[in-house]
Design a protein around this motif. Structure first.
Motif, mmCIF file in Angstrom:
data_model
loop_
_atom_site.group_PDB
_atom_site.id
_atom_site.type_symbol
_atom_site.label_atom_id
_atom_site.label_comp_id
_atom_site.label_asym_id
_atom_site.label_seq_id
_atom_site.Cartn_x
_atom_site.Cartn_y
_atom_site.Cartn_z
ATOM 1 N N PHE A 91 -3.518 20.870 -5.613
ATOM 2 C CA PHE A 91 -3.954 19.946 -4.592
ATOM 3 C C PHE A 91 -5.074 19.152 -5.191
ATOM 4 N N VAL A 92 -4.647 17.781 -5.733
ATOM 5 C CA VAL A 92 -5.351 16.950 -6.439
ATOM 6 C C VAL A 92 -5.216 15.417 -5.962
ATOM 7 N N GLY A 93 -6.377 14.839 -6.248
ATOM 8 C CA GLY A 93 -6.161 13.346 -6.061
ATOM 9 C C GLY A 93 -5.008 12.414 -6.659
ATOM 10 N N LEU A 94 -4.804 11.256 -6.554
ATOM 11 C CA LEU A 94 -3.780 10.544 -7.022
ATOM 12 C C LEU A 94 -3.932 9.538 -8.033
ATOM 13 N N GLU A 95 -5.069 9.650 -8.605
ATOM 14 C CA GLU A 95 -5.388 8.772 -9.736
ATOM 15 C C GLU A 95 -4.565 8.738 -10.919
ATOM 16 N N ASP A 122 0.633 -7.614 -5.245
ATOM 17 C CA ASP A 122 -0.436 -6.580 -5.429
ATOM 18 C C ASP A 122 0.034 -4.988 -5.018
ATOM 19 N N VAL A 123 -0.041 -3.937 -5.427
ATOM 20 C CA VAL A 123 0.442 -2.598 -5.348
ATOM 21 C C VAL A 123 -0.917 -1.717 -5.340
ATOM 22 N N LEU A 124 -1.079 -1.086 -4.270
ATOM 23 C CA LEU A 124 -2.138 0.003 -4.176
ATOM 24 C C LEU A 124 -1.720 1.324 -4.169
ATOM 25 N N LEU A 125 -2.327 2.330 -4.566
ATOM 26 C CA LEU A 125 -1.881 3.835 -4.094
ATOM 27 C C LEU A 125 -3.174 4.401 -3.556
ATOM 28 N N ALA A 184 1.007 -1.244 0.104
ATOM 29 C CA ALA A 184 0.083 -0.022 0.036
ATOM 30 C C ALA A 184 0.740 1.401 -0.142
ATOM 31 N N LEU A 185 0.801 2.143 -1.092
ATOM 32 C CA LEU A 185 1.639 3.322 -1.163
ATOM 33 C C LEU A 185 0.947 4.427 -0.747
ATOM 34 N N LEU A 186 1.673 5.301 0.024
ATOM 35 C CA LEU A 186 1.334 6.606 0.298
ATOM 36 C C LEU A 186 1.990 7.566 -0.311
#
Length: 408
Positions: free
Chosen positions: A68-72, A108-111, A55-57
């Motif tokens: 200031f936006v989301g990380l999609e 698996d890798v999540l952001l 899980a990435l931060l």
């Protein structure tokens, strides 16, 4: 070398929370690709290959700003660089994020969503305070280990950077370890030959701090940029004053006495520009020797050709060269001669070299230089300055503390 653990010490197949720094320019809502994605891709692909559930931060911008936006979009760009599917989760530590973490399979890798959308993230507070936030306690309960790869943010005492090492076994990612080793080399390594530092940029305080911290380690400081012009003013030349851009007078009022003292103290090691460049009436680059200037009537935007040649000559006979800040407005090709000229000289010289500080490293890509010709190109700004001047990086200190406490 710092006394922290790295990925070499991390057992395979764990649930890992990994902090990156993917903060990027945003133009018309589009996140811009940059070398940070490429650098962090090494850590991400290595965690994936070791069958970790990851899980990435990361953060992007600050509340209230256009960036200031989301990380999609970040997940898409990072996927391309790492060659790994990075799944974007529009939640940081709520039920959606926790469910996604629990459902991960090996590799698996999540952001997770922008950490700065969490109220507990930004205030500069002690690691102990950050460790006790709901944000840290909630995520820490779902993972086995924490990896900090965000060297460029390591000077910030934010929850995602300093809270987790207090409650989880913690490790440095590849960017963290590489940046730390390169950026502290000027203090930690011994060089037999000349050590040269190119110092520019817009902040006199940065230059003062660097010169005072490294005066006994650096043989020659090559000055340019706004800071260099302020030092010319201290040397008695009629420059370093505001004309159109308000860059000089306020800094001189705050730091003029200190600039004069530093110039007197380190004068033998300081090389100031012999000539400066400006835009003439036709908008073309023109140059004037500093001895010929009676009053400042236009903005000076680069060092001149004579100065570039002298700086290149000094670099060519150096064993180590460090760069902090640009010598001119290199984004404008007319005024890139100073910044690009010293970078080209470094690339041609068989020396240990570190390039960093703000946007300076961007000139390498902008002008088609080969990053492989430099020992290290830093992606850090504020953390780079702090490392050069011997100041503690709280994110690094917490990794060291974690390694020490777990070894007791």
């Amino acid at each position: 070398m710092a006394a922290f653990r790295t990925l070499d010490d991390l057992d395979a197949g764990q649930r890992v929370l990994c902090r990156l720094d993917l903060n990027s320019p945003v133009e018309d809502g589009a996140v811009q690709d940059n070398r940070r994605f490429d650098r962090h891709a090494e850590t991400v692909s290595e965690l994936h290959a070791a069958d970790h559930r990851v899980a990435l931060l990361a953060h992007q911008g600050r509340p209230g700003r256009d960036t200031f936006v989301g990380l999609e979009q970040h997940a898409e760009i990072l996927s391309e660089h790492a060659g790994v599917d990075v799944t974007y989760v529009p939640d940081t530590y709520g039920e959606e994020a926790l469910a996604a973490i629990r459902e991960t399979e090996p590799g698996d890798v999540l952001l997770l969503e922008n950490t700065r959308m969490v109220d507990a993230e930004l205030p500069e507070e002690s690691p102990e305070t950050k460790a006790d936030t709901e944000f840290v306690r909630t995520l820490a309960a779902e993972v086995d280990a924490y990896v900090n790869d965000a060297y460029s943010a390591a000077h910030r005492s934010h929850a995602s950077l300093v809270g987790f090492p207090r409650v989880l076994p913690s490790y440095a990612g590849r960017v963290m370890a590489t940046e730390y080793e390169a950026n502290t080399a000027i203090a930690a390594r011994e060089f037999d030959g000349e050590v040269t530092m190119v110092v520019g940029g817009t902040k006199a305080t940065d230059v003062i701090e660097v010169m005072e911290a490294l005066g006994d380690r650096v043989d020659t400081f090559l000055l340019g940029g706004v800071a260099g012009e302020l030092f010319l003013r201290a040397a008695g030349y009629p420059v370093g004053e505001d004309v159109d851009a308000e860059l000089f007078d306020e800094q001189w009022a705050a730091n003029g006495d200190t600039v004069e003292r530093v110039l007197e103290e380190y004068g033998d090691a300081v090389r100031l520009a012999d000539d400066l460049a400006y835009a003439d009436a036709d908008g073309d680059r023109a140059e004037i020797g500093v001895e010929e200037i009676d009053t400042k009537e236009t903005d000076f935007l680069d060092v001149g050709g004579s100065t570039v040649a002298e700086y290149q000559s000094r670099i060519h006979r150096s064993e180590a060269v460090f760069v902090k800040g640009a010598l001119g407005v290199f984004e404008d090709e007319r005024f890139a001669d100073g910044t690009v000229g010293v970078l080209e000289a470094i690339a041609e010289t068989d020396c240990f070299s570190v390039v960093g500080g703000g946007d300076t490293s961007r000139a390498i890509e902008l002008y088609g230089l080969d990053e492989a010709d430099f020992s290290h190109v830093s992606i850090a700004g504020g953390a780079y300055i702090r490392a050069l001047t011997g100041q503690e990086l709280v994110g690094v200190a917490e990794l060291e503390r974690s390694a020490e406490s777990d070894g007791d």
